[in-house]
Design a protein around this motif. Structure first.
Motif, PDB file in Angstrom:
ATOM      1  N   THR A  13      20.547  51.892  39.966  1.00 20.60           N
ATOM      2  CA  THR A  13      21.959  52.239  39.869  1.00 20.60           C
ATOM      3  C   THR A  13      22.597  51.002  41.003  1.00 20.60           C
ATOM      4  OG1 THR A  13      21.660  54.184  39.431  1.00 20.60           O
ATOM      5  CG2 THR A  13      23.806  53.665  40.509  1.00 20.60           C
ATOM      6  N   VAL A  14      23.522  50.411  40.528  1.00 12.83           N
ATOM      7  CA  VAL A  14      24.251  49.469  41.444  1.00 12.83           C
ATOM      8  C   VAL A  14      25.622  49.869  41.741  1.00 12.83           C
ATOM      9  CG1 VAL A  14      24.736  47.129  41.841  1.00 12.83           C
ATOM     10  CG2 VAL A  14      22.750  47.755  40.682  1.00 12.83           C
ATOM     11  N   ARG A  15      26.086  49.921  42.982  1.00  2.00           N
ATOM     12  CA  ARG A  15      27.260  50.367  43.424  1.00  2.00           C
ATOM     13  C   ARG A  15      28.038  48.779  43.341  1.00  2.00           C
ATOM     14  NH1 ARG A  15      30.538  50.778  47.859  1.00  2.00           N
ATOM     15  NH2 ARG A  15      31.889  52.715  47.863  1.00  2.00           N
ATOM     16  N   VAL A  16      29.387  49.142  42.624  1.00  2.00           N
ATOM     17  CA  VAL A  16      30.421  47.908  42.632  1.00  2.00           C
ATOM     18  C   VAL A  16      31.602  48.272  43.815  1.00  2.00           C
ATOM     19  CG1 VAL A  16      31.567  46.285  41.442  1.00  2.00           C
ATOM     20  CG2 VAL A  16      29.340  46.727  40.691  1.00  2.00           C
ATOM     21  N   SER A  17      31.933  47.956  44.673  1.00  2.00           N
ATOM     22  CA  SER A  17      33.130  48.462  45.420  1.00  2.00           C
ATOM     23  C   SER A  17      34.419  47.541  44.920  1.00  2.00           C
ATOM     24  CB  SER A  17      33.064  48.074  46.934  1.00  2.00           C
ATOM     25  OG  SER A  17      32.500  46.841  46.999  1.00  2.00           O
ATOM     26  N   ASN A  18      35.450  48.289  44.925  1.00  2.00           N
ATOM     27  CA  ASN A  18      36.718  47.707  44.489  1.00  2.00           C
ATOM     28  C   ASN A  18      36.724  46.683  43.247  1.00  2.00           C
ATOM     29  OD1 ASN A  18      39.551  47.050  44.708  1.00  2.00           O
ATOM     30  ND2 ASN A  18      39.023  45.669  46.441  1.00  2.00           N
ATOM     31  N   PRO A  19      36.135  47.106  42.069  1.00  2.00           N
ATOM     32  CA  PRO A  19      36.022  46.531  41.019  1.00  2.00           C
ATOM     33  C   PRO A  19      37.556  45.948  40.485  1.00  2.00           C
ATOM     34  CG  PRO A  19      36.047  48.741  40.385  1.00  2.00           C
ATOM     35  CD  PRO A  19      36.076  48.766  41.867  1.00  2.00           C
ATOM     36  N   GLY A  20      38.715  46.405  40.704  1.00  2.00           N
ATOM     37  CA  GLY A  20      39.785  45.956  40.472  1.00  2.00           C
ATOM     38  C   GLY A  20      40.343  44.623  41.137  1.00  2.00           C
ATOM     39  N   LYS A  21      39.598  44.321  42.111  1.00  2.00           N
ATOM     40  CA  LYS A  21      40.285  43.173  43.132  1.00  2.00           C
ATOM     41  C   LYS A  21      40.104  41.809  42.517  1.00  2.00           C
ATOM     42  CE  LYS A  21      39.357  41.057  47.530  1.00  2.00           C
ATOM     43  NZ  LYS A  21      38.214  41.035  48.689  1.00  2.00           N
ATOM     44  N   THR A  22      41.601  41.264  42.626  1.00  2.00           N
ATOM     45  CA  THR A  22      41.495  39.879  41.818  1.00  2.00           C
ATOM     46  C   THR A  22      40.484  38.820  42.478  1.00  2.00           C
ATOM     47  OG1 THR A  22      43.867  40.673  41.109  1.00  2.00           O
ATOM     48  CG2 THR A  22      43.211  37.885  41.120  1.00  2.00           C
ATOM     49  N   TYR A  23      39.819  38.140  41.573  1.00  2.00           N
ATOM     50  CA  TYR A  23      39.214  37.211  41.878  1.00  2.00           C
ATOM     51  C   TYR A  23      39.599  35.865  41.539  1.00  2.00           C
ATOM     52  CZ  TYR A  23      35.054  39.169  44.616  1.00  2.00           C
ATOM     53  OH  TYR A  23      34.408  39.762  45.465  1.00  2.00           O
ATOM     54  N   PHE A  24      40.076  35.649  40.403  1.00  2.00           N
ATOM     55  CA  PHE A  24      40.738  34.599  39.710  1.00  2.00           C
ATOM     56  C   PHE A  24      41.963  34.797  39.496  1.00  2.00           C
ATOM     57  CE2 PHE A  24      36.059  34.035  39.672  1.00  2.00           C
ATOM     58  CZ  PHE A  24      35.901  32.610  40.033  1.00  2.00           C
ATOM     59  N   ALA A  25      42.897  34.621  40.064  1.00  2.00           N
ATOM     60  CA  ALA A  25      44.613  35.236  39.791  1.00  2.00           C
ATOM     61  C   ALA A  25      45.009  34.351  38.392  1.00  2.00           C
ATOM     62  CB  ALA A  25      45.335  34.882  41.029  1.00  2.00           C
ATOM     63  N   GLU A  26      44.663  33.052  38.447  1.00  2.67           N
ATOM     64  CA  GLU A  26      45.059  32.123  37.341  1.00  2.67           C
ATOM     65  C   GLU A  26      44.760  32.926  35.842  1.00  2.67           C
ATOM     66  OE1 GLU A  26      44.306  27.698  35.447  1.00  2.67           O
ATOM     67  OE2 GLU A  26      45.189  27.843  37.608  1.00  2.67           O
ATOM     68  N   LYS A  27      43.578  33.468  35.639  1.00  4.83           N
ATOM     69  CA  LYS A  27      42.848  33.728  34.636  1.00  4.83           C
ATOM     70  C   LYS A  27      42.882  35.317  34.543  1.00  4.83           C
ATOM     71  CE  LYS A  27      40.527  31.608  32.001  1.00  4.83           C
ATOM     72  NZ  LYS A  27      41.074  30.606  30.945  1.00  4.83           N
ATOM     73  N   GLY A  28      43.375  35.985  35.681  1.00  6.22           N
ATOM     74  CA  GLY A  28      43.434  37.681  35.608  1.00  6.22           C
ATOM     75  C   GLY A  28      42.185  38.273  35.786  1.00  6.22           C
TER      76      GLY A  28
END
Length: 347
Positions: A13-28
């Motif tokens: 089980t892998v925890r992913v924090s803040n999955p909605g954070k934008t990493y590549f704005a140009e591509k969403g």
């Protein structure tokens, strides 16, 4: 800030924090999208990393305009290379002890299962840089990595032209290579080798390979270390085979606005593709269709002897070693690291 999520990856089980954070704005593209991308190409990325000490290129704030990597000279960047396994890693994150050129040891992350990839991505890892070795043989490369690096005035198409000549040369030597895009303007070709030789020998073999390509294509290929001598040619970066030098592995995401990825290719298609064809959105469907085109890298191993014979031939002709990168200790037989335009007449 979005709530953390938990993903089942294999038996973990892998925890992913803040999955909605934008990493590549140009591509969403969000952090969660990046995790899902690596899971979609899981068999491929794990094939590139399994049992290899791996440096993590971490972009915890994502890729944005003006973002830059920390360097030895300036550690104030927005991203950084993690060469030592971070403290507090889960117990399933295994390590391998490697030795830097300075002689100092380090325990690097050594992926053995896909959950390790997902865990690293949660830390902001976009690009994975595995060593060309597998544990326990961490001092004996099992891959010769040929970096076809376009210099100013040249392009990916020029790298493709050189790649065709490289393929023919490898065939003459009884070897085979596996091409991929670098995720930038260049191309990489991996040649699996038996883990019987040192980094020094593997690097000298790559120098000999590059010199032979330069003889055959003098107007298109160079092995000149100094940029002022390269011209508008494809540079065979032989120092990518020096100890602790690594290449972004297949399926890694590059820190570009469009989230391009390093894509394995077939030899039949290299004339018809461009680096921009492969990104976080397009690669999962391609992977589902063609599978891991680099699976064969782990299934074959060639002798380095034909290239070492070329090394000996070059030495007889007065062509010895080439300069190492500036941060490396002075190596036996290495010429002076003096930029030609700055060298005194005696040098």
């Amino acid at each position: 800030m979005a709530e953390a999520i938990e993903l089942t990856v294999g038996e973990r089980t892998v925890r992913v924090s803040n999955p909605g954070k934008t990493y590549f704005a140009e591509k969403g593209i969000t952090k969660g999208d990046v995790v899902q991308y690596f899971l979609a190409v899981g068999e491929g990325i794990l094939g590139a990393l399994r049992d290899r000490p791996t440096t993590l290129e971490r972009w915890p704030g994502g890729v944005f305009e003006g973002a830059k990597l920390s360097t030895r000279a300036d550690n104030r960047g927005d991203a950084f290379y993690q060469k030592r396994a971070p403290k507090g890693a889960p117990d399933y994150v295994e390590t391998a002890r490697i030795t830097f050129p300075s002689g100092r040891p380090a325990d690097e992350v050594c992926p053995t299962e896909l959950a390790v990839v997902a865990w690293a991505v949660n830390l902001g890892t976009l690009t994975f840089h595995p060593w060309p070795v597998r544990r326990p043989e961490v001092d004996h490369p099992d891959q010769l990595r040929v970096d076809l690096d376009p210099q100013p005035g040249t392009s990916f198409k020029d790298a493709v032209t050189v790649a065709h000549e490289l393929r023919g040369l490898l065939d003459e030597l009884g070897m085979a290579g596996f091409p991929k895009t670098s995720g930038g303007r260049g191309m990489h070709v991996y040649v699996p080798i038996e883990p019987r030789w040192s980094f020094v020998e593997a690097r000298r073999a790559l120098i000999a390979l590059g010199r032979e390509l330069a003889r055959r294509m003098p107007d298109q290929v160079t092995v000149n270390w100094w940029k002022e001598e390269r011209g508008e040619r494809i540079f065979i970066d032989f120092n990518q085979m020096a100890r602790d030098r690594t290449i972004a592995c297949a399926y890694s995401i590059r820190p570009t606005p469009r989230a391009l990825v390093s894509a394995p290719l077939t030899w039949d298609e290299i004339d018809d593709v461009a680096p921009g064809d492969f990104d976080v959105h397009t690669m999962p469907a391609r992977f589902a269709k063609v599978g891991d085109l680099h699976a064969g890298v782990a299934e074959q191993a060639y002798s380095l002897e034909p290239l070492l014979e070329m090394v000996a031939r070059d030495e007889r002709d007065g062509q010895g070693d080439m300069p190492y990168p500036p941060e490396y200790p002075k190596m036996a037989g290495e010429p002076k690291r003096v930029q030609p335009s700055r060298a005194r007449p005696a040098e």
